[in-house]
Design an enzyme around this catalytic site. Sequence first.
Site, PDB file in Angstrom:
ATOM      1  N   ARG A 149      25.799  40.879 111.962  1.00 17.69           N
ATOM      2  CA  ARG A 149      25.277  42.203 111.803  1.00 17.69           C
ATOM      3  C   ARG A 149      23.773  42.557 112.143  1.00 17.69           C
ATOM      4  O   ARG A 149      23.684  43.918 112.255  1.00 17.69           O
ATOM      5  CB  ARG A 149      24.239  41.104 109.433  1.00 17.69           C
ATOM      6  CG  ARG A 149      24.450  42.811 109.190  1.00 17.69           C
ATOM      7  CD  ARG A 149      23.257  41.652 107.886  1.00 17.69           C
ATOM      8  NE  ARG A 149      24.279  41.265 106.800  1.00 17.69           N
ATOM      9  CZ  ARG A 149      24.610  41.996 106.134  1.00 17.69           C
ATOM     10  NH1 ARG A 149      24.005  43.105 105.634  1.00 17.69           N
ATOM     11  NH2 ARG A 149      25.324  41.802 105.062  1.00 17.69           N
ATOM     12  N   MET A 169      27.941  51.851 101.614  1.00 18.45           N
ATOM     13  CA  MET A 169      28.425  50.884 101.222  1.00 18.45           C
ATOM     14  C   MET A 169      28.372  49.574 101.779  1.00 18.45           C
ATOM     15  O   MET A 169      29.098  48.390 101.744  1.00 18.45           O
ATOM     16  CB  MET A 169      30.198  50.848 101.110  1.00 18.45           C
ATOM     17  CG  MET A 169      29.974  52.015  99.705  1.00 18.45           C
ATOM     18  SD  MET A 169      29.328  51.895  97.875  1.00 18.45           S
ATOM     19  CE  MET A 169      29.936  50.974  97.777  1.00 18.45           C
ATOM     20  N   ASN A 183      17.149  55.584  98.470  1.00 22.42           N
ATOM     21  CA  ASN A 183      18.632  55.206  98.098  1.00 22.42           C
ATOM     22  C   ASN A 183      19.203  55.826  96.774  1.00 22.42           C
ATOM     23  O   ASN A 183      17.916  55.832  95.870  1.00 22.42           O
ATOM     24  CB  ASN A 183      18.945  53.506  98.113  1.00 22.42           C
ATOM     25  CG  ASN A 183      20.304  53.202  97.290  1.00 22.42           C
ATOM     26  OD1 ASN A 183      21.299  53.665  98.239  1.00 22.42           O
ATOM     27  ND2 ASN A 183      20.363  52.401  96.679  1.00 22.42           N
ATOM     28  N   HIS A 210      20.552  54.568  93.154  1.00 28.69           N
ATOM     29  CA  HIS A 210      21.448  54.210  92.294  1.00 28.69           C
ATOM     30  C   HIS A 210      22.076  55.345  90.875  1.00 28.69           C
ATOM     31  O   HIS A 210      21.428  55.897  90.386  1.00 28.69           O
ATOM     32  CB  HIS A 210      20.859  52.786  92.197  1.00 28.69           C
ATOM     33  CG  HIS A 210      21.185  52.403  91.460  1.00 28.69           C
ATOM     34  ND1 HIS A 210      22.712  51.343  91.867  1.00 28.69           N
ATOM     35  CD2 HIS A 210      22.244  51.766  90.092  1.00 28.69           C
ATOM     36  CE1 HIS A 210      23.500  50.394  91.380  1.00 28.69           C
ATOM     37  NE2 HIS A 210      22.822  50.325  90.212  1.00 28.69           N
ATOM     38  N   ASP A 225      18.486  47.043  95.706  1.00 29.26           N
ATOM     39  CA  ASP A 225      18.474  48.037  94.558  1.00 29.26           C
ATOM     40  C   ASP A 225      17.015  47.776  93.755  1.00 29.26           C
ATOM     41  O   ASP A 225      16.804  47.913  92.321  1.00 29.26           O
ATOM     42  CB  ASP A 225      19.551  48.159  93.272  1.00 29.26           C
ATOM     43  CG  ASP A 225      20.526  48.339  93.933  1.00 29.26           C
ATOM     44  OD1 ASP A 225      20.531  50.001  94.650  1.00 29.26           O
ATOM     45  OD2 ASP A 225      21.944  47.876  93.791  1.00 29.26           O
TER      46      ASP A 225
HETATM   47  C1  GRF Z   1      27.114  57.601  94.130  1.00 27.72           C
HETATM   48  O1  GRF Z   1      27.756  57.801  93.146  1.00 27.72           O
HETATM   49  C2  GRF Z   1      25.970  56.613  94.539  1.00 27.72           C
HETATM   50  O2  GRF Z   1      25.446  56.459  93.281  1.00 27.72           O
HETATM   51  C3  GRF Z   1      26.432  55.749  94.774  1.00 27.72           C
HETATM   52  O3  GRF Z   1      27.401  55.659  95.813  1.00 27.72           O
HETATM   53  C4  GRF Z   1      28.497  57.377  95.772  1.00 27.72           C
HETATM   54  C5  GRF Z   1      28.261  58.074  96.246  1.00 27.72           C
HETATM   55  O4  GRF Z   1      29.224  59.223  96.245  1.00 27.72           O
HETATM   56  N1  GRF Z   1      25.165  54.767  95.648  1.00 27.72           N
HETATM   57  P1  GRF Z   1      29.318  60.395  97.133  1.00 27.72           P
HETATM   58  O5  GRF Z   1      29.845  59.452  98.237  1.00 27.72           O
HETATM   59  O6  GRF Z   1      27.453  60.714  97.662  1.00 27.72           O
HETATM   60  O7  GRF Z   1      29.914  61.316  96.714  1.00 27.72           O
END
Ligand code: GRF
Length: 225
Positions: A71, A96, A113, A115, A151
């Site tokens: 990592r 992710m 970030n 969320h 988060d």
């Molecule tokens: C969004 O819902 C964001 O809140 C979450 O991942 C999703 C990303 O969507 N962290 P995108 O790739 O920006 O369409």
Amino acid sequence: MRAGQTPLPLGVLISGGGTNLQAMIDAIADGQLAAEIRLVVSNRSDAYGLSRAEQHGIPSAVLPHGGYPSRQAFEAALIRALHERGVELVVLAGFMRLLSPFFIRAFPQRIMNIHPGLLPAFPGLHAQRQALERGVRIAGATVHFVDEEMDHGPIICQAAVPVYPDDTEDSLSARILAQEHRLYPQALRLFAEGRLEVRGRSVLIHDEAHVPDGLLAVPELKAER
Ligand code: GRF
């Protein structure tokens, strides 16, 4: 805090569709956000957000997390790529991978970030599903600074949306996503203007009376379905 005269150099980290990335690209193109996306990084080569970057002539890189021995080696490569481009603020937009303290310490209070939940409720994966399963009437999105817990960092702004009885994960996610696209560019703009100050667990917004529409609003509660 940031002085706020030159366009803010951003590095945007994605793993998927990149609709939040697109909202930032559009806000910059419309003159709503004084920033420059210096680099888009994806840990997945099939992320559609990479095509969005390409369409707009934004440099991008794929750093497959599985391609590194550890990592820390992955994160060291990420840090190097961002530093090489002079990135001042790291923007997580559907990225992710959990980032370790090693990465976070390289950009202290300079990682944001988004969320898809009203933190501190429903952190982690599938926040929209968690909200539906818990039966809440109001869901939403949160933009926050990233700290060493998931988060968890100081909250910059939030938007709320209603949850309807016949909602599915998809319908609720779409309603939240529309607010994300409004919220994230606003938060970035406040940062770019040097108006965000972290005070412990809170974020002070300087000159808050002059915040562009709706930082504190609950915009969709009366909306037509
Ligand atoms: C969004 O819902 C964001 O809140 C979450 O991942 C999703 C990303 O969507 N962290 P995108 O790739 O920006 O369409």
